[in-house]
Write an enzyme that holds these catalytic residues in place. Structure first.
Site, short mmCIF file in Angstrom:
data_model
loop_
_atom_site.label_atom_id
_atom_site.label_comp_id
_atom_site.label_asym_id
_atom_site.label_seq_id
_atom_site.Cartn_x
_atom_site.Cartn_y
_atom_site.Cartn_z
N ASN A 187 -10.42 -4.31 -7.94
CA ASN A 187 -9.34 -3.33 -7.72
C ASN A 187 -8.54 -3.22 -9.02
O ASN A 187 -7.41 -3.69 -9.16
CB ASN A 187 -8.45 -3.78 -6.55
N GLY A 198 5.50 2.62 -6.24
CA GLY A 198 4.98 1.28 -6.52
C GLY A 198 6.07 0.46 -7.19
O GLY A 198 6.28 -0.72 -6.87
N TYR A 247 -0.07 -4.98 -11.18
CA TYR A 247 0.61 -6.28 -11.05
C TYR A 247 0.89 -6.90 -12.42
O TYR A 247 1.95 -7.51 -12.62
CB TYR A 247 -0.22 -7.23 -10.19
N TYR A 256 0.82 -1.22 0.00
CA TYR A 256 0.00 0.00 0.00
C TYR A 256 0.85 1.27 0.00
O TYR A 256 1.90 1.32 0.65
CB TYR A 256 -0.89 0.04 1.25
N ASN A 312 -7.04 -0.91 -10.59
CA ASN A 312 -5.75 -0.22 -10.56
C ASN A 312 -4.63 -1.19 -10.19
O ASN A 312 -3.60 -1.28 -10.86
CB ASN A 312 -5.85 0.94 -9.56
C1 COA Z 1 -0.93 -0.20 -6.64
C2 COA Z 1 0.03 0.92 -6.22
C3 COA Z 1 1.00 0.39 -5.17
C4 COA Z 1 0.82 1.38 -7.44
O1 COA Z 1 1.70 2.38 -7.05
P1 COA Z 1 2.07 3.65 -7.98
O2 COA Z 1 2.80 4.60 -7.12
O3 COA Z 1 0.88 4.14 -8.69
O4 COA Z 1 3.04 2.97 -9.01
P2 COA Z 1 4.22 3.68 -9.82
O5 COA Z 1 3.95 5.12 -10.04
O6 COA Z 1 5.51 3.35 -9.14
O7 COA Z 1 4.15 2.89 -11.18
C5 COA Z 1 4.93 1.78 -11.41
C6 COA Z 1 4.64 1.29 -12.80
O8 COA Z 1 3.35 0.69 -12.81
C7 COA Z 1 2.53 1.33 -13.77
N1 COA Z 1 1.17 1.45 -13.23
C8 COA Z 1 0.81 1.92 -12.03
N2 COA Z 1 -0.53 1.91 -11.92
C9 COA Z 1 -0.99 1.42 -13.09
C10 COA Z 1 -2.28 1.19 -13.62
N3 COA Z 1 -3.38 1.43 -12.90
N4 COA Z 1 -2.39 0.70 -14.87
C11 COA Z 1 -1.30 0.42 -15.61
N5 COA Z 1 -0.04 0.64 -15.18
C12 COA Z 1 0.10 1.12 -13.93
C13 COA Z 1 3.14 2.70 -13.97
O9 COA Z 1 2.80 3.24 -15.23
C14 COA Z 1 4.62 2.43 -13.83
O10 COA Z 1 5.15 1.93 -15.01
P3 COA Z 1 6.09 2.86 -15.95
O11 COA Z 1 7.26 3.21 -15.09
O12 COA Z 1 6.45 1.98 -17.08
O13 COA Z 1 5.25 4.02 -16.29
C15 COA Z 1 -0.72 2.14 -5.64
O14 COA Z 1 -1.62 2.61 -6.62
C16 COA Z 1 -1.50 1.87 -4.37
O15 COA Z 1 -0.94 1.88 -3.28
N6 COA Z 1 -2.82 1.64 -4.51
C17 COA Z 1 -3.71 1.48 -3.38
C18 COA Z 1 -3.44 0.21 -2.62
C19 COA Z 1 -3.70 -1.04 -3.40
O16 COA Z 1 -4.63 -1.17 -4.18
N7 COA Z 1 -2.85 -2.02 -3.11
C20 COA Z 1 -2.95 -3.34 -3.68
C21 COA Z 1 -3.80 -4.17 -2.82
S1 COA Z 1 -3.81 -5.84 -3.45
#
Ligand code: COA
Length: 171
Positions: free
Chosen positions: A135, A108, A142, A97, A137
């Site tokens: 979820n 992320g 992943y 998270y 996003n």
């Molecule tokens: C999921 C989560 C950790 C992603 O973190 P983030 O800070 O958005 O990720 P980043 O900015 O580091 O992105 C990493 C890569 O993933 C990609 N990415 C992130 N979100 C994405 C999405 N929704 N769709 C497609 N690609 C995605 C980014 O484009 C990036 O790739 P790139 O460098 O080639 O552009 C964050 O959105 C989060 O904490 N969400 C809420 C909690 C959650 O849902 N946790 C999972 C529970 S199972």
């Protein structure tokens, strides 16, 4: 910007509890009945339970800091700490998270690189996790790291049956 990851200890219990509640609430409240979320938060993130999880020899919690500000947390499990019966050579990402204000800044990506590194250090052959099918996003995130759906299981959010997809990636 600087990013730091460090392992949590029992001293971090209160901060871990607060960030666990906040991030779960921010992620899931809008798509669930408020009473179900309220009960889930109260039951799952009790201090006594979190303390047990922190003390489990096969679970690890980490905090990530962005410019010295706490931005998110990660929980990984191996062997008998895994929440499903899985191969002893796998590592589970149980919780990953970021606080909303620290998303989409590359943290992320930092989490994912760290999880892969940790799994390799522990000589694991795969990483798996459960993600709520709604979820979108997280599902897209992943998939970007090579995770593929290998199964599904039911999960109860209060009185509501939900489906978690099981995702896995080989190392
Ligand atoms: C999921 C989560 C950790 C992603 O973190 P983030 O800070 O958005 O990720 P980043 O900015 O580091 O992105 C990493 C890569 O993933 C990609 N990415 C992130 N979100 C994405 C999405 N929704 N769709 C497609 N690609 C995605 C980014 O484009 C990036 O790739 P790139 O460098 O080639 O552009 C964050 O959105 C989060 O904490 N969400 C809420 C909690 C959650 O849902 N946790 C999972 C529970 S199972």
């Amino acid at each position: 910007m600087t990013t730091t990851i460090r392992k949590c200890t029992l001293q971090d219990l209160q901060a871990l509890k607060e960030i666990s509640i906040q991030t779960f609430d921010d992620t899931f409240r809008a798509k669930n009945k408020p009473e179900n979320i309220d009960v889930y938060l109260k039951m799952t993130f009790q201090s006594s339970l979190l303390a047990e999880e922190l003390a489990h020899p096969s679970s690890e919690f980490y905090f990530i800091y962005y410019n010295n500000q706490l931005a998110g947390y990660l929980k990984v499990n191996t062997s008998d700490a895994q929440t499903e019966k899985m191969d002893k050579n796998s590592l589970e990402i149980e919780r990953l998270y970021l606080l909303s204000s620290f998303q989409k800044k590359g943290l992320g990506d930092e989490w994912m690189k760290f999880a892969f590194k940790r799994a390799k250090e522990l000589n694991k052959h795969s990483i798996w996790l459960g993600v709520w099918e709604k979820n979108e996003n997280a599902v897209a995130f992943y998939k970007k790291y090579g995770f593929e759906k290998v199964g599904a299981h039911s999960f109860y959010m209060g009185d509501e049956e939900q489906v978690d997809w099981i995702f896995s990636v080989a190392l």
